[in-house]
Scaffold this active site. Structure first.
Site, mmCIF file in Angstrom:
data_model
loop_
_atom_site.group_PDB
_atom_site.id
_atom_site.type_symbol
_atom_site.label_atom_id
_atom_site.label_comp_id
_atom_site.label_asym_id
_atom_site.label_seq_id
_atom_site.Cartn_x
_atom_site.Cartn_y
_atom_site.Cartn_z
ATOM 1 N N TYR A 45 32.576 36.557 40.959
ATOM 2 C CA TYR A 45 33.354 37.798 40.849
ATOM 3 C C TYR A 45 34.780 37.595 41.367
ATOM 4 C CZ TYR A 45 34.235 42.871 41.371
ATOM 5 O OH TYR A 45 34.740 44.159 41.298
ATOM 6 N N LYS B 171 38.172 37.996 39.195
ATOM 7 C CA LYS B 171 39.158 39.026 39.535
ATOM 8 C C LYS B 171 40.495 38.411 39.931
ATOM 9 C CE LYS B 171 36.687 42.699 38.737
ATOM 10 N NZ LYS B 171 37.104 43.717 37.747
#
Ligand code: CAA
Length: 241
Positions: A147, A151
């Site tokens: 993640y 991001k």
């Protein structure tokens, strides 16, 4: 004629609030979703916002879905790349499937969706691309190698594309929300949330989805025409970039 805004992952969580705020700001909004038909139908019935089902991680599905949106609403002026997923686990347990799913939605999704609307924005000399990244793309997070990488990638994507869009009247910005009161954050184990996360948020609470939605409305507006390539951090002071 009101501008057209597409919000990916726009029927739940932060996206739900963004879709509604954009409609209230006068845009004609399309909300996309990937899987939860019941939530999408309920959202559409409650808000009057049309919903379109496709996986942002699939280039072909996005091409088809965006073309349906443009047929229904007209050319896309504002794209909010909000769709995102987590598959949290320490790296030593992370599978290739965990990695591919998160990168596919959270990073490849930006390429797939933006690529479909970019040429139209360039031709019309106007566009707003607003990407929803995360505090964890800025600071990294234990259990979120996939993640955090996706991001952080969203931030790099924004900084590069902003330079290409500037002359064509297109702004590209990224918002980094902190921990916001959504299903995604509520899925974090209670003990972790209460002991490791909340005490590190100086304002002493989770953020509200509306607090991110208002940032999007601003970045989409004409008032924000000189802001491009920027990272807007909204995290209650948890990480000061
Ligand atoms: N830093 C250092 N060590 C940590 C740690 C941390 N932040 N968190 C856990 N550990 C340690 C534990 O203490 C434990 O150590 P011991 O074995 O020595 O006791 C070890 O790591 C394993 O911990 P767990 O038993 O909890 O491992 P697990 O596999 O059950 O779960 C986890 C690990 C999935 C990462 C879980 O801790 C978790 O969900 N953490 C929250 C991650 C997070 O913040 N996700 C954000 C989701 S919301 C979101 O993503 C939206 C957004 O943009 C902000």
């Amino acid at each position: 004629m009101a501008r057209v805004a597409v919000v990916t992952g726009g029927t739940r969580g932060i996206g739900h609030a963004i879709s509604i705020a954009m409609k209230q700001a006068g845009y004609r909004v399309a909300a996309t979703y990937a899987g939860n038909d019941a939530a999408a139908q309920q959202f559409s019935a409650e808000t009057g916002i049309p919903v379109f089902k496709f996986d942002v991680g699939s280039y072909d599905a996005v091409a088809k879905g965006m073309s349906e949106i443009e047929k229904a609403l007209g050319p896309v002026d504002v794209l909010v790349n909000n769709a995102g997923i987590t598959k949290d686990t320490p790296f030593h347990k992370m599978t290739k499937a965990d990695w591919d799913a998160v990168i596919g939605t959270n990073l490849n999704g930006l390429f797939n969706c933006t690529r479909q609307v970019w040429e139209g924005m360039r031709t019309r000399k106007f566009g707003r691309v607003i990407n929803i990244s995360s505090i964890n793309g800025q600071k990294g997070q234990f259990g979120q190698v996939n993640y955090s990488a996706s991001k952080a990638g969203d931030i790099g994507f924004t900084k590069a594309l902003a330079q290409e869009g500037a002359r064509a009247g297109i702004t590209v910005n990224v918002i980094c929300p902190g921990y916001i009161a959504t299903e995604m954050v509520k899925a974090v184990p209670k003990e972790v949330l209460e002991k490791a996360i909340l005490p590190n948020i100086p304002v002493g609470r989770l953020g509200e989805p509306d607090e991110i939605a208002r940032c999007v409305v601003f970045l989409a507006s004409d008032d924000a025409g000189f802001i491009t390539g920027s990272t807007l951090t909204a995290n209650g002071g948890q990480y000061i970039a």
